[in-house]
Design a protein around this motif. Structure first.
Motif, PDB file in Angstrom:
ATOM      1  N   ARG A 157       0.831  -1.200   0.000  1.00  0.00           N
ATOM      2  CA  ARG A 157       0.000   0.000   0.000  1.00  0.00           C
ATOM      3  C   ARG A 157       0.873   1.260   0.000  1.00  0.00           C
ATOM      4  N   MET A 177     -10.141   4.872   7.471  1.00  0.00           N
ATOM      5  CA  MET A 177     -11.035   3.788   7.087  1.00  0.00           C
ATOM      6  C   MET A 177     -12.226   3.688   8.030  1.00  0.00           C
ATOM      7  N   CYS A 218      -6.565   5.459   0.656  1.00  0.00           N
ATOM      8  CA  CYS A 218      -7.204   4.393   1.437  1.00  0.00           C
ATOM      9  C   CYS A 218      -8.308   3.717   0.633  1.00  0.00           C
ATOM     10  N   HIS A 222      -8.182  -0.369  -0.585  1.00  0.00           N
ATOM     11  CA  HIS A 222      -9.187  -1.296  -0.061  1.00  0.00           C
ATOM     12  C   HIS A 222     -10.299  -1.548  -1.072  1.00  0.00           C
ATOM     13  N   ALA A 248     -10.965  -7.142   1.604  1.00  0.00           N
ATOM     14  CA  ALA A 248     -10.037  -6.149   2.138  1.00  0.00           C
ATOM     15  C   ALA A 248     -10.627  -5.471   3.374  1.00  0.00           C
ATOM     16  N   ILE A 249     -11.934  -5.199   3.357  1.00  0.00           N
ATOM     17  CA  ILE A 249     -12.592  -4.590   4.511  1.00  0.00           C
ATOM     18  C   ILE A 249     -12.580  -5.557   5.689  1.00  0.00           C
ATOM     19  N   PHE A 252      -9.119  -5.594   7.121  1.00  0.00           N
ATOM     20  CA  PHE A 252      -8.876  -4.350   7.852  1.00  0.00           C
ATOM     21  C   PHE A 252      -9.461  -4.421   9.254  1.00  0.00           C
TER      22      PHE A 252
END
Length: 371
Positions: A157, A177, A218, A222, A248-249, A252
């Motif tokens: 990232r 996020m 961001c 994501h 991805a969420i 996270f």
């Protein structure tokens, strides 16, 4: 058949062993030629030398010979006598072996000067901006091809700020996020169509440390853009909307929980994890790969972020076996996948640093080679 004789003569400019020979197969030769012969040999004083083309990386291994090879600019004539002018000699050549890209140091390089927002940038007098490496500088030092470097920058990232590369400061990324996902729920934005302009405007109204660059980065990291080609990914911060990636969420949210507490009862963790997710996203064990491992009895989870492990293979396996003595291949793979050379396999790599133990049911686990 008559013998063909040629005479050898050492040229006035005989250069001894100043030439280096490389042995390559035909496909590799064609790959080198398509870049007009442009290659880079990379590595520091303590690194193994790697030769990098535009797309691939090779280990350079010296092959010694007991005989000297004499180097001349042309072959002996097919018929009749002739004379060869010897320009140099050598008793070794380099073999090129396909290698996994050595990008382990990239995260540390980018994390040395993280981006924490415009106020933090102003407060340090521009020092971070001066210290951050450019893409060209990364290409000169990171042991991988240009194509592999771009893949690695997406995976960690990476963020380009005024021409210098870094990562977001971790807490800033978490805060952004959190706000983005809360806004999406509040305004009922579809997860596959988060409006960039509205998201930036409303996020900035909530947090003064945010800026548009960090917010759109961001969203990019994501979203489905994480798997896009390089040019599309770089231009992604200019998109009108983003399709967030449910996996991805999920990852996270798992990372946030593991930051709060690094060891959880498994059932409690999955309950908290599921409760933190919106948009109908449900936790999947695969989302924990490279983040956490299960205890031997499966009753608890322990945080083990991939980036906390040593870069080199030997110390990495030593660290893994200290955390847990016995591993399945599925558990090990997220932590060693980047070490597997193109012509090798996960099992060969693991057996180089450990040994296999076969259970009565036929399942295989891996333990330290000694002890």
């Amino acid at each position: 058949m008559s013998a063909i004789c040629s005479s050898l003569r050492f040229a006035p400019g005989y250069a001894g062993s100043s030439f280096k020979l490389f042995e390559v197969d035909e496909p590799t030769l064609q790959e080198l030629l398509k870049d007009d012969g442009s290659v880079h040999i990379k590595g520091g004083d303590d690194d193994e030398a790697l030769l990098c083309t535009r797309d691939r990386t090779f280990v350079m291994r010296s092959a010694e010979s007991s005989n000297s090879m004499l180097l001349a600019p042309s072959r002996p004539p097919a018929t009749g006598a002739g004379e060869l002018s010897i320009q140099a000699s050598t008793s070794a050549h380099f073999e090129l072996l396909p290698s996994a890209p050595r990008v382990g140091q990239l995260r540390g390089v980018l994390g040395a000067w993280p981006y924490a927002g415009p106020k933090a940038e102003a407060a340090d007098g521009g020092e971070a901006g001066r210290e951050r490496p450019s893409l060209a500088q990364l290409g000169e030092t990171v042991q991988c091809s240009d194509a592999e470097l771009r893949v690695a920058l997406k995976q960690v990232r990476g963020l380009c700020v005024n021409g210098g590369w870094c990562v977001l400061e971790p807490q800033l990324e978490t805060d952004i996020m959190d706000v983005v996902l809360s806004l999406a729920v509040e305004h009922e934005w579809p997860i596959d169509a988060i409006p960039a302009a509205d998201c930036v405007r409303l996020s900035l109204a909530q947090m003064e440390d945010f800026d548009a660059l960090a917010i759109t980065h961001c969203l990019r990291c994501h979203s489905a853009l994480a798997e896009a080609p390089w040019d599309e990914w770089v231009a992604g911060t200019e998109r009108a909307s983003f399709a967030l990636d449910p996996r991805a969420i999920s990852t996270f949210r798992a990372r946030c929980l593991l930051t709060q507490c690094d060891e959880w009862p498994r059932d409690s963790f999955f309950e908290a994890w599921g409760g933190s997710l919106s948009f109908g996203i449900t936790p999947e064990p695969s989302d924990l790969e490279g983040l956490a491992i299960s205890s031997a009895d499966g009753a608890s989870l322990q945080a083990l972020p991939f980036e906390s492990l040593p870069v080199a293979a030997v110390p990495r396996f030593e660290a893994l076996f200290k955390v847990k003595r016995e591993w399945s291949m599925a558990e090990l793979l997220p932590y060693v996948r980047d070490l597997i050379d193109p012509t090798s396999s996960a099992e060969r790599l693991v057996l180089t640093h450990g040994r296999g133990v076969k259970a009565n049911d036929g399942s295989m686990t891996y333990v330290p080679r000694f002890g």
